[in-house]
Design a protein around this motif. Sequence first.
Motif, PDB file in Angstrom:
ATOM      1  N   ASP A   1      -5.617 -42.695 -66.746  1.00 57.49           N
ATOM      2  CA  ASP A   1      -4.839 -42.837 -68.016  1.00 57.49           C
ATOM      3  C   ASP A   1      -5.881 -43.677 -68.958  1.00 57.49           C
ATOM      4  O   ASP A   1      -5.974 -45.062 -68.798  1.00 57.49           O
ATOM      5  N   GLY A   2      -6.128 -43.048 -70.337  1.00 53.42           N
ATOM      6  CA  GLY A   2      -6.859 -43.988 -70.995  1.00 53.42           C
ATOM      7  C   GLY A   2      -8.483 -44.169 -70.638  1.00 53.42           C
ATOM      8  O   GLY A   2      -9.096 -44.686 -71.802  1.00 53.42           O
TER       9      GLY A   2
ATOM     10  N   ASP B   1     -10.867 -45.345 -63.897  1.00 54.98           N
ATOM     11  CA  ASP B   1      -9.418 -45.501 -64.205  1.00 54.98           C
ATOM     12  C   ASP B   1      -9.118 -43.826 -64.912  1.00 54.98           C
ATOM     13  O   ASP B   1     -10.014 -43.351 -65.431  1.00 54.98           O
TER      14      ASP B   1
ATOM     15  N   GLU C   1     -12.440 -49.109 -67.036  1.00 59.41           N
ATOM     16  CA  GLU C   1     -11.153 -49.376 -67.369  1.00 59.41           C
ATOM     17  C   GLU C   1     -10.547 -49.731 -68.695  1.00 59.41           C
ATOM     18  O   GLU C   1     -11.445 -50.255 -69.595  1.00 59.41           O
ATOM     19  N   ASP C   2      -9.341 -49.209 -69.120  1.00 55.56           N
ATOM     20  CA  ASP C   2      -9.049 -49.386 -70.516  1.00 55.56           C
ATOM     21  C   ASP C   2      -7.839 -50.583 -70.410  1.00 55.56           C
ATOM     22  O   ASP C   2      -7.379 -50.941 -71.432  1.00 55.56           O
TER      23      ASP C   2
HETATM   24 MG    MG Z   1      -5.582 -46.899 -67.632  1.00 58.21          MG
END
Ligand code: MG
Length: 215
Positions: free
Chosen positions: A11-12, A9, A169-170
Motif C-alpha cells: 500500500d503506497g 511495501d 517503503e512509504d
Molecule cells: Mg505502505
Amino acid sequence: MKYKAILFDLDGVICNTDQFHYWAWQQIADEIGVHFDENINNRLRGVSRKESLDIILESHSPKLNEAEKEYYLNKKNDLYRGLLKQMSPADLSAEVKETMDRLKSQGILLAIGSSSKNARPILKQLGLENYFHAVSDGTNISRSKPDPEVFLKASEYLAIAPEFCLVVEDAKSGIEAALAAKMDCAAYGNGTSYNLAHYNLEKITDLLPIVLSRN
Ligand code: MG
Ligand code: B16
C-alpha cells in the motif's frame, strides 16, 4: 553484490490503496464522531487495522468496548474491500512494473513486505498473484510494522540474509521496521519526509541506479 533482494511495501508503493484506506477510515471516523485528517492518516501507514483504530480513537471519549471496536474494524474492512473491487491490472503503473521487471531480469529477487491481511487479493486484482518470489504480509505475522517481523519473514522466505535486502517503503513505521531488521531502506512518497532512510526516491525508477550500480 550489495543487494540480492528488494522487499516492496504494498500500500503506497506498488499501488495507491493508501487512498482507499484513507477514505474508508474517514467514513468510520465520521460515524464515530471523532476528528480525522491527513496527519492522523499518515500515522496509520504500515500499521495494522486494529492499531490504526486505536490511533484514531486516541482523542475520543468515552472509550469503546471490544465489541464496538470489532464492529468498526469489520465495517472499515468491508468498505475498503468494496473499493478494492474496482482495481485492475490497469492500476499498476507502468513505471512500477518496468522497474520491477528490470530488477527481476538482473536476477534480483523480489518480495512483498506488507502489514495488510488483504495483500493477496490486492496482488490478484493487479495481476501480480504469481509475480513475486515471496510474499510476507499481515497473515503471517504477529506484530506489524514498526516491528521488523514482516521483513525478516520475507528474507527468510527468500533465503537471503537481511544485509543483502533493500526495503522500499512509504511509511514511517515501515522504514523503522526495515532499520530494525538491519536492512537498508529506500523511502518513497510520504516516507521521504522523515529523512530516516538510506535513500529517498523521488520516483520509483530511481531505484534502478541504486540497485544496479552497486551490484
Ligand atoms: Mg505502505
Ligand atoms: P489491512 P502496507 C498496511 O499495508 C497499510 O499501510 C495500513 O494502512 C493498513 O492499516 C495495514 O496495511 C493493514 O491493512 O486492513 O488490509 O489488513 O503499507 O504495510 O502494505
